[in-house]
Design a protein around this motif. Structure first.
Motif, PDB file in Angstrom:
ATOM      1  N   MET A   1       0.633  -1.077   0.013  1.00  0.00           N
ATOM      2  CA  MET A   1      -0.038  -0.095   0.162  1.00  0.00           C
ATOM      3  C   MET A   1       0.925   1.106   0.073  1.00  0.00           C
ATOM      4  SD  MET A   1      -3.106   0.786  -0.238  1.00  0.00           S
ATOM      5  CE  MET A   1      -4.105  -0.622   0.377  1.00  0.00           C
ATOM      6  N   LEU A   2       1.930   1.399   0.759  1.00  0.00           N
ATOM      7  CA  LEU A   2       2.763   2.335   0.935  1.00  0.00           C
ATOM      8  C   LEU A   2       3.408   2.669  -0.635  1.00  0.00           C
ATOM      9  CD1 LEU A   2       4.220   4.688   2.346  1.00  0.00           C
ATOM     10  CD2 LEU A   2       6.057   3.014   2.927  1.00  0.00           C
ATOM     11  N   SER A   7       3.969   5.182  -5.793  1.00  0.00           N
ATOM     12  CA  SER A   7       3.684   5.418  -7.249  1.00  0.00           C
ATOM     13  C   SER A   7       2.604   6.135  -7.742  1.00  0.00           C
ATOM     14  CB  SER A   7       3.406   4.082  -7.721  1.00  0.00           C
ATOM     15  OG  SER A   7       2.331   3.277  -7.371  1.00  0.00           O
ATOM     16  N   GLN A   8       1.598   6.405  -7.107  1.00  0.00           N
ATOM     17  CA  GLN A   8       0.372   6.962  -7.469  1.00  0.00           C
ATOM     18  C   GLN A   8       0.845   8.688  -7.428  1.00  0.00           C
ATOM     19  OE1 GLN A   8      -2.510   5.951  -8.735  1.00  0.00           O
ATOM     20  NE2 GLN A   8      -1.100   4.073  -8.563  1.00  0.00           N
ATOM     21  N   PHE A   9       1.642   9.121  -6.406  1.00  0.00           N
ATOM     22  CA  PHE A   9       2.030  10.282  -6.241  1.00  0.00           C
ATOM     23  C   PHE A   9       3.687  10.622  -6.762  1.00  0.00           C
ATOM     24  CE2 PHE A   9      -1.638   9.762  -3.706  1.00  0.00           C
ATOM     25  CZ  PHE A   9      -2.104  11.024  -4.049  1.00  0.00           C
ATOM     26  N   VAL A  24      13.456   5.760  -2.425  1.00  0.00           N
ATOM     27  CA  VAL A  24      14.137   4.656  -2.088  1.00  0.00           C
ATOM     28  C   VAL A  24      13.165   3.404  -2.339  1.00  0.00           C
ATOM     29  CG1 VAL A  24      13.777   4.431   0.414  1.00  0.00           C
ATOM     30  CG2 VAL A  24      16.077   3.440  -0.633  1.00  0.00           C
ATOM     31  N   LEU A  25      12.087   3.592  -2.401  1.00  0.00           N
ATOM     32  CA  LEU A  25      10.955   2.719  -2.633  1.00  0.00           C
ATOM     33  C   LEU A  25      11.033   2.210  -4.119  1.00  0.00           C
ATOM     34  CD1 LEU A  25       7.968   3.920  -0.373  1.00  0.00           C
ATOM     35  CD2 LEU A  25       9.539   2.033   0.221  1.00  0.00           C
ATOM     36  N   ASP A  26      11.747   2.844  -4.739  1.00  0.00           N
ATOM     37  CA  ASP A  26      11.726   2.416  -6.071  1.00  0.00           C
ATOM     38  C   ASP A  26      12.807   1.334  -6.271  1.00  0.00           C
ATOM     39  OD1 ASP A  26       9.695   4.183  -7.370  1.00  0.00           O
ATOM     40  OD2 ASP A  26      11.286   5.844  -7.677  1.00  0.00           O
ATOM     41  N   THR A  96       3.859  -7.418   3.066  1.00  0.00           N
ATOM     42  CA  THR A  96       3.681  -7.617   1.435  1.00  0.00           C
ATOM     43  C   THR A  96       2.725  -6.604   0.954  1.00  0.00           C
ATOM     44  OG1 THR A  96       3.904 -10.001   1.561  1.00  0.00           O
ATOM     45  CG2 THR A  96       2.852  -9.049  -0.559  1.00  0.00           C
ATOM     46  N   ILE A  97       1.550  -6.175   1.678  1.00  0.00           N
ATOM     47  CA  ILE A  97       0.541  -5.381   1.359  1.00  0.00           C
ATOM     48  C   ILE A  97       1.231  -3.765   1.193  1.00  0.00           C
ATOM     49  CG2 ILE A  97      -1.602  -4.264   2.069  1.00  0.00           C
ATOM     50  CD1 ILE A  97      -2.693  -6.966   2.672  1.00  0.00           C
ATOM     51  N   LEU A  98       2.112  -3.495   2.297  1.00  0.00           N
ATOM     52  CA  LEU A  98       2.601  -2.413   2.513  1.00  0.00           C
ATOM     53  C   LEU A  98       3.537  -1.956   1.563  1.00  0.00           C
ATOM     54  CD1 LEU A  98       2.215   0.022   4.500  1.00  0.00           C
ATOM     55  CD2 LEU A  98       4.196  -0.913   5.689  1.00  0.00           C
ATOM     56  N   LEU A  99       4.422  -2.933   1.185  1.00  0.00           N
ATOM     57  CA  LEU A  99       5.917  -2.573   0.694  1.00  0.00           C
ATOM     58  C   LEU A  99       5.733  -3.424  -0.943  1.00  0.00           C
ATOM     59  CD1 LEU A  99       8.037  -3.331   3.591  1.00  0.00           C
ATOM     60  CD2 LEU A  99       7.779  -1.027   2.213  1.00  0.00           C
ATOM     61  N   ALA A 100       4.955  -4.341  -1.231  1.00  0.00           N
ATOM     62  CA  ALA A 100       4.908  -5.047  -2.678  1.00  0.00           C
ATOM     63  C   ALA A 100       4.101  -3.901  -3.747  1.00  0.00           C
ATOM     64  CB  ALA A 100       4.510  -6.301  -2.839  1.00  0.00           C
TER      65      ALA A 100
END
Length: 395
Positions: A1-2, A7-9, A24-26, A96-100
């Motif tokens: 989700m994060l 990615s949305q913004f 860094v989440l990329d 997984t929901i938060l980071l994938a």
């Protein structure tokens, strides 16, 4: 989700310096590491409350065993809370929901496998552990055929949809290739698929998927018989799955190592990282003497995910090597039961190959302390991991 929100913004994240740390989440490697840390912290911090709740609900192991040789030892574990695997499944799913990348098909199917197996294992645990207070003639868990039907069922569904997805999200049909040891997937230079590759038809692919998911689920379940054994081995296997998923999802890495490149399979490394973290965190409470057991809720979930990631990355054989201890465990049971039934049918008296199965209990009967059995099998598990990963380079 994060990751999805970032990615949305994306424009805002890259436009304003205040959001710079989110860039860094990329990096998939960072998200794998973050999932591991988050799942580990979730299980360690959530462990005490989970244990208290399970005790309050009286969901504790009865300490019973059909084998007289280990009955006394098993009684020492009586009343230890079980179904702690619910915490494992919850943290894996949460990380997984938060980071994938939740838009990816392979991640969505991983979450379905996790939920399905957790529910099947949870139902089995609940029926077994509450039978006494539900009165006489209450069911002692799911019947073997029921459990196998659910395991094969999710395997068939996942295999079918994975095969269909592979038709639409691939350049060279590599999501359906039979990846054999020492086989080069590509011809260098040019990185075109090598001649002579075997591509599995739909029926065979779906059958392979079902057997792999159900088989690994049962292997993990059978291995879960000593404090920390299945937990530690699952953590070791999960580390290998992280590497395999990252390699499969990277075109450059897959072509360099001459293994199948599966588009977006690297997102499964986040799932595997969460598995590794959750297992390490659970080991905090599950190491001898265990304060909580994972039960079928955890072992079926972990085994199912191991089999699923192996199928998607097209590295079933390597994963079987990495999971060598688990395979030996389930093989010891299969051999014991098969030989006993065959000799009883032929002579009227069943014979046993091992004093007791699965074989970790046989090692215990050889005067090995439980901690020695567990740690030594961990060591063998690490060796299997090294051998499996090295075999990827031997092409």
């Amino acid at each position: 989700m994060l990751y999805w929100l970032v990615s949305q913004f994306e424009d805002a994240v890259y436009a304003y310096w205040a959001f710079a740390p989110l860039r860094v989440l990329d990096e998939i490697q960072f998200r794998v590491f973050a999932a591991l840390v988050l799942a580990f912290a979730g299980v360690v911090l959530g462990g005490p409350a989970t244990i208290r709740q399970l005790k309050r609900m009286r969901i504790g192991d009865a300490g019973l065993s059909d084998a007289e040789a280990i009955a006394e030892h098993q009684m020492s574990k009586a009343d230890t809370p079980t179904m702690g695997g619910a915490l494992i499944a919850l943290t894996i799913g949460g990380a997984t929901i938060l980071l994938a990348d939740l838009t990816q098909f392979y991640v969505q199917m991983a979450l379905i496998v996790l939920l399905w197996m957790a529910l099947v294992g949870g139902a089995d645990d609940w029926l077994k552990l509450t039978a006494a207070r539900r009165g006489a003639n209450s069911r002692q868990g799911l019947y073997s055929w029921e459990k196998l039907a659910f395991q094969l069922g999710i395997g068939l569904l996942v295999g079918y949809f994975a095969f269909r997805h592979g038709n639409t999200d691939a350049t060279h049909d590599l999501p359906h290739v039979l990846n054999l040891p020492f086989q080069k997937t590509y011809v260098t230079p040019g990185y075109e698929p090598a001649p002579g590759l075997w591509f599995l038809p739909a029926g065979v692919f779906v059958l392979f998927a079902a057997l792999m998911i159900a088989g690994m689920s049962n292997a993990a379940n059978i291995t879960d018989g000593m404090d920390g054994l299945a937990t530690g081995l699952s953590a070791i296997v999960s580390v290998g799955l992280v590497v395999l998923a990252l390699v499969a999802g990277s075109e450059a890495a897959a072509q360099y190592l001459l293994v199948p490149h599966i588009v977006h399979a690297d997102e499964l490394a986040v799932v595997a990282g969460a598995m590794a973290g959750a297992c390490l965190g659970f080991l905090w409470w599950n190491c001898a003497p265990a304060r909580v057991f994972m039960g079928d809720t955890g072992s079926l979930s972990l085994g199912g995910l191991i089999g699923y990631i192996a199928v998607i990355t097209r590295q079933e054989i390597v994963v079987l090597i990495i999971s060598g201890v688990m395979l030996a465990e389930i093989a010891s049971v299969a051999i014991q039961v098969g030989v006993f039934k065959a000799t009883r049918a032929a002579t009227g008296t069943g014979r046993r190959v091992f004093p007791i199965a699965p074989f970790h209990h046989a090692l215990h009967l050889r005067q090995w302390k439980e901690e020695q059995v567990v740690v030594r099998l961990w060591i063998i598990g690490v060796l299997c991991l090294v051998i499996g990963l090295v075999s990827v380079k031997l092409r």
